[in-house]
Design a protein around this motif. Structure first.
Motif, PDB file in Angstrom:
ATOM      1  N   THR A 102       0.818  -1.192   0.000  1.00  0.00           N
ATOM      2  CA  THR A 102       0.000   0.000   0.000  1.00  0.00           C
ATOM      3  C   THR A 102       0.860   1.253   0.000  1.00  0.00           C
ATOM      4  OG1 THR A 102      -1.704  -1.170   1.236  1.00  0.00           O
ATOM      5  CG2 THR A 102      -1.835   1.235   1.183  1.00  0.00           C
ATOM      6  N   GLN A 103       0.578   2.139  -0.923  1.00  0.00           N
ATOM      7  CA  GLN A 103       1.254   3.424  -0.992  1.00  0.00           C
ATOM      8  C   GLN A 103       0.313   4.520  -0.534  1.00  0.00           C
ATOM      9  OE1 GLN A 103       4.100   2.762  -4.821  1.00  0.00           O
ATOM     10  NE2 GLN A 103       3.618   4.871  -4.322  1.00  0.00           N
ATOM     11  N   TYR A 104       0.865   5.432   0.259  1.00  0.00           N
ATOM     12  CA  TYR A 104       0.112   6.583   0.725  1.00  0.00           C
ATOM     13  C   TYR A 104       0.756   7.835   0.151  1.00  0.00           C
ATOM     14  CZ  TYR A 104      -1.609   3.084   3.970  1.00  0.00           C
ATOM     15  OH  TYR A 104      -2.158   1.945   4.502  1.00  0.00           O
ATOM     16  N   PHE A 105      -0.086   8.815  -0.115  1.00  0.00           N
ATOM     17  CA  PHE A 105       0.381  10.033  -0.751  1.00  0.00           C
ATOM     18  C   PHE A 105       0.249  11.235   0.175  1.00  0.00           C
ATOM     19  CE2 PHE A 105       1.234   9.011  -5.169  1.00  0.00           C
ATOM     20  CZ  PHE A 105       0.660   7.766  -5.291  1.00  0.00           C
ATOM     21  N   GLY A 106       1.173  12.173   0.011  1.00  0.00           N
ATOM     22  CA  GLY A 106       1.050  13.445   0.676  1.00  0.00           C
ATOM     23  C   GLY A 106       0.063  14.331  -0.053  1.00  0.00           C
TER      24      GLY A 106
ATOM     25  N   PRO B  34      -4.828  -1.408  -6.261  1.00  0.00           N
ATOM     26  CA  PRO B  34      -5.437  -0.373  -5.406  1.00  0.00           C
ATOM     27  C   PRO B  34      -6.220   0.643  -6.220  1.00  0.00           C
ATOM     28  CG  PRO B  34      -3.120   0.127  -5.777  1.00  0.00           C
ATOM     29  CD  PRO B  34      -3.425  -1.143  -6.540  1.00  0.00           C
ATOM     30  N   TRP B  35      -7.151   1.293  -5.551  1.00  0.00           N
ATOM     31  CA  TRP B  35      -7.910   2.398  -6.129  1.00  0.00           C
ATOM     32  C   TRP B  35      -7.717   3.634  -5.257  1.00  0.00           C
ATOM     33  CZ3 TRP B  35     -10.865   2.516 -10.608  1.00  0.00           C
ATOM     34  CH2 TRP B  35     -11.085   1.289 -11.244  1.00  0.00           C
ATOM     35  N   TYR B  36      -7.506   4.763  -5.921  1.00  0.00           N
ATOM     36  CA  TYR B  36      -7.295   6.014  -5.208  1.00  0.00           C
ATOM     37  C   TYR B  36      -8.344   7.038  -5.623  1.00  0.00           C
ATOM     38  CZ  TYR B  36      -2.678   4.303  -3.803  1.00  0.00           C
ATOM     39  OH  TYR B  36      -1.653   3.565  -3.255  1.00  0.00           O
ATOM     40  N   LYS B  37      -8.705   7.877  -4.670  1.00  0.00           N
ATOM     41  CA  LYS B  37      -9.631   8.989  -4.911  1.00  0.00           C
ATOM     42  C   LYS B  37      -8.862  10.282  -4.669  1.00  0.00           C
ATOM     43  CE  LYS B  37     -13.848  11.082  -2.926  1.00  0.00           C
ATOM     44  NZ  LYS B  37     -14.870  10.958  -1.847  1.00  0.00           N
ATOM     45  N   GLN B  38      -8.918  11.188  -5.646  1.00  0.00           N
ATOM     46  CA  GLN B  38      -8.228  12.450  -5.489  1.00  0.00           C
ATOM     47  C   GLN B  38      -9.233  13.588  -5.596  1.00  0.00           C
ATOM     48  OE1 GLN B  38      -5.148  13.452  -8.377  1.00  0.00           O
ATOM     49  NE2 GLN B  38      -4.065  14.665  -6.846  1.00  0.00           N
ATOM     50  N   GLU B  39      -9.446  14.249  -4.499  1.00  0.00           N
ATOM     51  CA  GLU B  39     -10.317  15.417  -4.477  1.00  0.00           C
ATOM     52  C   GLU B  39      -9.513  16.641  -4.898  1.00  0.00           C
ATOM     53  OE1 GLU B  39     -13.462  15.082  -1.107  1.00  0.00           O
ATOM     54  OE2 GLU B  39     -11.637  14.114  -0.355  1.00  0.00           O
ATOM     55  N   GLY B  41      -7.407  19.688  -5.175  1.00  0.00           N
ATOM     56  CA  GLY B  41      -6.457  20.325  -4.274  1.00  0.00           C
ATOM     57  C   GLY B  41      -5.837  19.412  -3.246  1.00  0.00           C
ATOM     58  N   LYS B  42      -6.079  18.103  -3.374  1.00  0.00           N
ATOM     59  CA  LYS B  42      -5.537  17.148  -2.401  1.00  0.00           C
ATOM     60  C   LYS B  42      -4.737  16.058  -3.098  1.00  0.00           C
ATOM     61  CE  LYS B  42      -9.267  17.817   0.940  1.00  0.00           C
ATOM     62  NZ  LYS B  42     -10.301  17.142   1.777  1.00  0.00           N
ATOM     63  N   GLY B  43      -3.999  15.300  -2.287  1.00  0.00           N
ATOM     64  CA  GLY B  43      -3.286  14.156  -2.828  1.00  0.00           C
ATOM     65  C   GLY B  43      -4.204  12.948  -2.941  1.00  0.00           C
ATOM     66  N   PRO B  44      -3.807  11.947  -3.734  1.00  0.00           N
ATOM     67  CA  PRO B  44      -4.629  10.736  -3.864  1.00  0.00           C
ATOM     68  C   PRO B  44      -4.760  10.014  -2.527  1.00  0.00           C
ATOM     69  CG  PRO B  44      -2.976  10.867  -5.602  1.00  0.00           C
ATOM     70  CD  PRO B  44      -2.629  11.916  -4.602  1.00  0.00           C
ATOM     71  N   GLN B  45      -5.946   9.504  -2.270  1.00  0.00           N
ATOM     72  CA  GLN B  45      -6.219   8.768  -1.034  1.00  0.00           C
ATOM     73  C   GLN B  45      -6.668   7.357  -1.388  1.00  0.00           C
ATOM     74  OE1 GLN B  45      -9.492  10.349   1.245  1.00  0.00           O
ATOM     75  NE2 GLN B  45      -9.155   8.984   2.972  1.00  0.00           N
ATOM     76  N   SER B  85     -17.836  13.028  -5.762  1.00  0.00           N
ATOM     77  CA  SER B  85     -17.251  13.723  -6.915  1.00  0.00           C
ATOM     78  C   SER B  85     -15.754  13.910  -6.694  1.00  0.00           C
ATOM     79  CB  SER B  85     -17.929  15.082  -7.127  1.00  0.00           C
ATOM     80  OG  SER B  85     -19.297  14.921  -7.433  1.00  0.00           O
ATOM     81  N   ALA B  86     -14.953  13.387  -7.630  1.00  0.00           N
ATOM     82  CA  ALA B  86     -13.498  13.410  -7.501  1.00  0.00           C
ATOM     83  C   ALA B  86     -12.923  12.731  -8.734  1.00  0.00           C
ATOM     84  CB  ALA B  86     -13.037  12.671  -6.241  1.00  0.00           C
ATOM     85  N   VAL B  87     -11.589  12.650  -8.774  1.00  0.00           N
ATOM     86  CA  VAL B  87     -10.911  11.854  -9.802  1.00  0.00           C
ATOM     87  C   VAL B  87     -10.484  10.536  -9.163  1.00  0.00           C
ATOM     88  CG1 VAL B  87      -8.976  11.703 -11.407  1.00  0.00           C
ATOM     89  CG2 VAL B  87     -10.111  13.915 -11.009  1.00  0.00           C
ATOM     90  N   TYR B  88     -10.794   9.441  -9.823  1.00  0.00           N
ATOM     91  CA  TYR B  88     -10.466   8.108  -9.327  1.00  0.00           C
ATOM     92  C   TYR B  88      -9.392   7.477 -10.213  1.00  0.00           C
ATOM     93  CZ  TYR B  88     -14.558   8.554  -6.359  1.00  0.00           C
ATOM     94  OH  TYR B  88     -15.463   8.984  -5.410  1.00  0.00           O
ATOM     95  N   PHE B  89      -8.370   6.924  -9.570  1.00  0.00           N
ATOM     96  CA  PHE B  89      -7.281   6.256 -10.283  1.00  0.00           C
ATOM     97  C   PHE B  89      -7.251   4.780  -9.904  1.00  0.00           C
ATOM     98  CE2 PHE B  89      -5.090   9.815 -12.145  1.00  0.00           C
ATOM     99  CZ  PHE B  89      -5.339  10.880 -11.298  1.00  0.00           C
ATOM    100  N   CYS B  90      -7.167   3.930 -10.904  1.00  0.00           N
ATOM    101  CA  CYS B  90      -6.873   2.525 -10.639  1.00  0.00           C
ATOM    102  C   CYS B  90      -5.365   2.326 -10.799  1.00  0.00           C
ATOM    103  CB  CYS B  90      -7.643   1.608 -11.576  1.00  0.00           C
ATOM    104  SG  CYS B  90      -7.201   1.764 -13.332  1.00  0.00           S
TER     105      CYS B  90
END
Lengths: 114, 113
Positions: A102-106, B34-39, B41-45, B85-90
């Motif tokens: 798992t990678q976490y981002f700033g 993994p899947w990430y959500k990026q709102e 002005g923020k970093g991917p979560q 609502s956000a950008v989602y990355f696989c």
């Protein structure tokens, strides 16, 4: 998870200058990564920074342009050198614990070069 | 190397409807997704992840499915809300040691109230 902070959060710079971005993690991590995200684009890996060794750069990125330091297991810096408008981007620090994928981002550093 | 394709690039849904984002990968050795959500002005979560020994994983309104044979994996969001609502990355990678994570191009999801 990991709590990651970056400084500065944003900056506007003049072409030809350099900016150093700091990444601080709340716990020790083996792997730290630096990514670039151009407007509306995906994440591009710049380099991997492991403590005690030289950073490993991806194709298209060189140490002279993006020097990286990793003095300990919770901190790293990325310098964007001799900047041009094409360097305007979001720069993201990311970490991975030694035994997990798992990678976490700033939160990212938003850079605008004029 | 690994190549991850993601579609659609943009997706608009009415609040309460479901949203599905699909990804394909090229390297059969990849086993972590993994899947990430990026709102804005923020970093991917990281929101959810799945490993190749599992076909489906759910977490409240979010689910991910994996078809190893077809090299497809998908993100399903049910009962969408405006805060989705956000950008989602696989992404895809190979578990163990240092393996580079390859990201898709992202899907901009807009949930219309």
């Amino acid at each position: 998870s990991a709590v990651i902070s970056q400084k500065p959060s944003r900056d506007i710079c003049q072409r030809g200058t350099s900016l150093t971005i700091q990444c601080q993690v709340d716990s020790q991590v083996t792997m730290m990564f630096w990514y670039r995200q151009q407007p509306g684009q995906s994440l591009t890996l710049i380099a991997t920074a492991n403590q005690g060794s030289e950073a490993t750069y991806e194709s298209g990125f060189v140490i002279d342009k993006f020097p990286i330091s990793r003095p300990n297991l919770t901190f790293s810096t990325l310098t964007v050198s001799n900047m041009s408008p094409e360097d305007s981007s979001i720069y993201l620090c990311s970490v991975r614990r030694d035994s997990k994928e798992t990678q976490y981002f700033g939160p990212g550093t938003r850079l605008l070069v004029l | 190397g690994e190549n991850v394709e993601q579609h659609p690039s943009t997706l608009s849904v009415q609040e309460g409807d479901s949203a599905v984002i699909k990804c394909t990968y090229s390297d059969s050795a990849s086993n972590y997704f993994p899947w990430y959500k990026q709102e804005l002005g923020k970093g991917p979560q990281l929101i959810i992840d799945i490993r190749s020994n599992v076909g489906e994983k759910k977490d409240q309104r979010i689910a991910v499915t994996l078809n190893k044979t077809a090299k497809h994996f998908s993100l399903h969001i049910t009962e969408t809300q405006p805060e989705d609502s956000a950008v989602y990355f696989c992404a895809a990678s190979i578990s163990g040691g240092y393996q580079k994570v390859t990201f898709g191009i992202g899907t901009k999801l807009q949930v219309i109230p």
